[in-house]
Design a protein around this motif. Structure first.
Motif, short mmCIF file in Angstrom:
data_model
loop_
_atom_site.label_atom_id
_atom_site.label_comp_id
_atom_site.label_asym_id
_atom_site.label_seq_id
_atom_site.Cartn_x
_atom_site.Cartn_y
_atom_site.Cartn_z
N GLU A 72 -2.24 -0.99 -3.45
CA GLU A 72 -3.41 -0.31 -2.90
C GLU A 72 -2.97 1.14 -2.70
O GLU A 72 -1.91 1.39 -2.12
CB GLU A 72 -3.80 -0.95 -1.57
CG GLU A 72 -5.01 -0.35 -0.93
CD GLU A 72 -5.33 -1.01 0.41
OE1 GLU A 72 -5.94 -0.33 1.25
OE2 GLU A 72 -4.95 -2.18 0.63
N ARG A 102 0.85 -1.20 0.00
CA ARG A 102 0.00 0.00 0.00
C ARG A 102 0.88 1.23 0.00
O ARG A 102 1.85 1.32 0.76
CB ARG A 102 -0.87 0.02 1.24
CG ARG A 102 -1.75 1.26 1.34
CD ARG A 102 -2.45 1.39 2.68
NE ARG A 102 -3.16 0.20 3.04
CZ ARG A 102 -3.29 -0.24 4.31
NH1 ARG A 102 -2.77 0.43 5.31
NH2 ARG A 102 -3.97 -1.34 4.56
N ALA A 126 -11.06 8.19 -7.35
CA ALA A 126 -11.98 7.35 -6.58
C ALA A 126 -12.96 6.62 -7.49
O ALA A 126 -13.15 5.40 -7.38
CB ALA A 126 -12.74 8.18 -5.56
N GLU A 178 -3.71 5.02 -1.33
CA GLU A 178 -4.43 5.99 -0.51
C GLU A 178 -3.96 7.37 -0.96
O GLU A 178 -2.76 7.65 -0.94
CB GLU A 178 -4.10 5.80 0.98
CG GLU A 178 -4.38 4.41 1.52
CD GLU A 178 -5.84 4.14 1.75
OE1 GLU A 178 -6.64 5.11 1.81
OE2 GLU A 178 -6.21 2.96 1.87
N TRP A 235 -6.73 9.73 7.66
CA TRP A 235 -5.67 8.73 7.54
C TRP A 235 -4.99 8.50 8.88
O TRP A 235 -4.78 7.37 9.30
CB TRP A 235 -4.65 9.14 6.48
CG TRP A 235 -3.53 8.14 6.39
CD1 TRP A 235 -2.25 8.31 6.80
CD2 TRP A 235 -3.63 6.80 5.92
NE1 TRP A 235 -1.54 7.15 6.60
CE2 TRP A 235 -2.36 6.20 6.05
CE3 TRP A 235 -4.66 6.03 5.40
CZ2 TRP A 235 -2.10 4.88 5.69
CZ3 TRP A 235 -4.39 4.72 5.02
CH2 TRP A 235 -3.13 4.16 5.16
N THR A 250 -8.18 5.21 -2.97
CA THR A 250 -9.12 5.60 -1.92
C THR A 250 -8.72 7.00 -1.50
O THR A 250 -7.53 7.28 -1.32
CB THR A 250 -9.02 4.64 -0.72
OG1 THR A 250 -9.34 3.32 -1.18
CG2 THR A 250 -9.96 5.05 0.39
#
Length: 195
Positions: free
Chosen positions: A136, A111, A172, A138, A185, A178
């Protein structure tokens, strides 16, 4: 880069080059960007996530992104540590001209948390490439910033705020990332000591 975590914080282009463009920097869409990046960095260090500092370089350009200018360095207020990875890129995305992917793979990172300067350019493009590589992603939008795009060639001007909202929506809605705020966060997404 070593890691006991599967998450890495990528700080993209938070460099003096941007602050040297005084008019542009004064009109930044998110004046809190440096404070929010600093909060993310402090949190990453606290929970043991590696921090990767990425700067953009345009050798031979003669401008503020030319290494000869002395401005291709992380903004001092962010206080990067010598033990943290520091990469210099020459492409818009952070993977194309660096060994970032290899470093993340070797560290077991799955991530990436993205923050930095130019929401819709280097930050968004890095997010898209990271997603394509299987990470992944963020995207912490309030820890990014950009400036307005003036009217050009018959096209309307676009405010920095609109650019940031558009970037959030596309990343998104299209499944690239995300979206989170700095406080989300740090507080709700991951607390120290939790997997």
């Amino acid at each position: 880069m070593t890691s006991s975590s599967d998450t890495a914080l990528l700080v993209i282009d938070a460099q003096e080059s941007f602050r040297r463009r005084a008019d542009d920097w004064a009109a930044t869409a998110n004046p809190a960007v440096i404070d929010n990046i600093a909060l993310l960095v402090a949190h990453a260090r606290e929970v043991g996530d590696p921090v990767v500092w990425i700067t953009h370089s345009e050798p031979g350009s003669g401008g503020v992104f030319d290494p000869a200018s002395g401005f291709v360095r992380v903004i001092e207020d962010l206080d990067p540590r010598e033990s943290e990875a520091a990469l210099v890129k020459t492409t818009v995305n952070s993977f194309g001209s660096t060994d970032l992917h290899d470093r993340l793979q070797k560290a077991g990172v799955r991530r990436v948390v993205i923050c930095g300067i130019r929401t819709e350019q280097c930050c968004e493009t890095t997010a898209r490439v990271a997603a394509d590589l299987g990470y992944e992603v963020e995207f912490v939008t309030d820890a990014t910033t950009t400036s307005a795009i003036p009217a050009h060639g018959g096209l309307a001007a676009v405010s920095g705020e609109d650019i940031m909202r558009r970037t959030e929506s596309i990343l998104a809605a299209r499944g690239f990332a995300t979206i989170a705020s700095t406080s989300e966060w740090i507080g709700a997404v991951r607390a120290p000591g939790l997997p």
